[in-house]
Design a protein around this motif. Structure first.
Motif, PDB file in Angstrom:
ATOM      1  N   GLN A  29       5.413  -2.906   0.541  1.00 44.57           N
ATOM      2  CA  GLN A  29       4.158  -2.748   1.278  1.00 44.57           C
ATOM      3  C   GLN A  29       3.797  -4.013   2.065  1.00 44.57           C
ATOM      4  OE1 GLN A  29       0.836  -1.746  -1.235  1.00 44.57           O
ATOM      5  NE2 GLN A  29      -0.213  -0.708   0.421  1.00 44.57           N
ATOM      6  N   LYS A  30       4.141  -5.197   1.538  1.00 45.52           N
ATOM      7  CA  LYS A  30       3.787  -6.446   2.202  1.00 45.52           C
ATOM      8  C   LYS A  30       4.953  -7.067   2.960  1.00 45.52           C
ATOM      9  CE  LYS A  30       2.216  -8.639  -1.367  1.00 45.52           C
ATOM     10  NZ  LYS A  30       1.610  -9.653  -2.226  1.00 45.52           N
ATOM     11  N   ALA A  31       6.050  -6.359   3.142  1.00 45.80           N
ATOM     12  CA  ALA A  31       7.203  -6.897   3.860  1.00 45.80           C
ATOM     13  C   ALA A  31       6.828  -7.176   5.318  1.00 45.80           C
ATOM     14  CB  ALA A  31       8.363  -5.915   3.791  1.00 45.80           C
ATOM     15  N   PRO A  32       7.458  -8.174   5.932  1.00 46.35           N
ATOM     16  CA  PRO A  32       7.154  -8.472   7.335  1.00 46.35           C
ATOM     17  C   PRO A  32       7.332  -7.245   8.225  1.00 46.35           C
ATOM     18  CG  PRO A  32       8.481 -10.218   6.392  1.00 46.35           C
ATOM     19  CD  PRO A  32       8.420  -9.109   5.369  1.00 46.35           C
ATOM     20  N   LEU A  35       3.167  -3.891   7.385  1.00 49.81           N
ATOM     21  CA  LEU A  35       1.726  -3.675   7.503  1.00 49.81           C
ATOM     22  C   LEU A  35       1.361  -3.188   8.897  1.00 49.81           C
ATOM     23  CD1 LEU A  35       0.469  -6.808   5.567  1.00 49.81           C
ATOM     24  CD2 LEU A  35       0.561  -4.462   4.751  1.00 49.81           C
ATOM     25  N   ALA A  36       1.932  -3.795   9.923  1.00 51.92           N
ATOM     26  CA  ALA A  36       1.653  -3.370  11.296  1.00 51.92           C
ATOM     27  C   ALA A  36       2.212  -1.972  11.543  1.00 51.92           C
ATOM     28  CB  ALA A  36       2.235  -4.364  12.283  1.00 51.92           C
ATOM     29  N   ALA A  37       3.383  -1.688  10.965  1.00 51.35           N
ATOM     30  CA  ALA A  37       3.987  -0.367  11.152  1.00 51.35           C
ATOM     31  C   ALA A  37       3.154   0.741  10.517  1.00 51.35           C
ATOM     32  CB  ALA A  37       5.397  -0.348  10.576  1.00 51.35           C
ATOM     33  N   PRO A  41      -4.679  -3.436  10.138  1.00 50.29           N
ATOM     34  CA  PRO A  41      -5.046  -4.517  11.056  1.00 50.29           C
ATOM     35  C   PRO A  41      -4.058  -5.686  10.983  1.00 50.29           C
ATOM     36  CG  PRO A  41      -6.962  -3.803   9.784  1.00 50.29           C
ATOM     37  CD  PRO A  41      -5.765  -3.103   9.209  1.00 50.29           C
ATOM     38  N   GLY A  42      -3.806  -6.310  12.127  1.00 50.75           N
ATOM     39  CA  GLY A  42      -2.827  -7.389  12.201  1.00 50.75           C
ATOM     40  C   GLY A  42      -3.212  -8.634  11.433  1.00 50.75           C
ATOM     41  N   TRP A  43      -4.508  -8.843  11.218  1.00 46.43           N
ATOM     42  CA  TRP A  43      -4.929 -10.058  10.518  1.00 46.43           C
ATOM     43  C   TRP A  43      -4.417 -10.100   9.089  1.00 46.43           C
ATOM     44  CZ3 TRP A  43      -7.796  -9.806   6.096  1.00 46.43           C
ATOM     45  CH2 TRP A  43      -8.535  -8.656   5.862  1.00 46.43           C
ATOM     46  N   ILE A  44      -4.193  -8.930   8.486  1.00 50.01           N
ATOM     47  CA  ILE A  44      -3.709  -8.905   7.103  1.00 50.01           C
ATOM     48  C   ILE A  44      -2.312  -9.512   7.029  1.00 50.01           C
ATOM     49  CG2 ILE A  44      -3.125  -7.439   5.134  1.00 50.01           C
ATOM     50  CD1 ILE A  44      -5.250  -5.454   6.144  1.00 50.01           C
TER      51      ILE A  44
END
Length: 134
Positions: A29-32, A35-37, A41-44
């Motif tokens: 879930q937190k892989a580079p 999150l954006a995919a 939000p991008g800030w996360i």
């Protein structure tokens, strides 16, 4: 600071992800890029990146502070440079999360310069101390 950044990233995922934070899939879930995919939000993801960078900066800081302590760098100079480094590191995640890349790079480079001066002043006092005005 890195732990606080991790908590902020997890709370952001918990609030904005459709299923919340899924601890059984935390690394996926937190892989580079994940999150954006998933439309979060991008800030996360930027806070997550700041957390990783904070861990990396701590390694450099610990090594240089060990050198400075071992070679008896003057306490006042050591305290000033260490405090300056910590201020740069406190500013870094804020400008990273806000996606201000020029300030982020400047905060990173200035912090790197400050912590490097700690080591160089301890290793080469006759050369570096006059430059730093100590």
């Amino acid at each position: 600071m890195a732990v606080v950044l991790a908590v902020i990233a997890i709370l952001g995922i918990t609030i904005f992800a459709p299923k919340g934070y899924e601890s059984q899939w935390s690394r996926v879930q937190k892989a580079p890029g994940a999150l954006a995919a998933s439309g979060l939000p991008g800030w996360i993801e930027r806070v997550q990146g700041a957390q990783y960078n904070t861990y990396e900066a701590c390694i450099h800081m610990l090594c240089t502070f060990y050198i400075a302590q071992s070679l008896n760098l003057p306490s006042l100079l050591f305290a000033k440079l260490a405090s300056f480094f910590l201020v740069c590191r406190a500013v870094y995640p804020i400008v990273y999360a806000l996606d201000i890349d020029m300030l982020r790079t400047q905060a990173w480079m200035t912090g790197l310069y400050a912590v490097s001066m700690v080591a160089f002043a301890a290793l080469f006092p006759d050369t570096i101390m006059p430059i730093l005005g100590a």
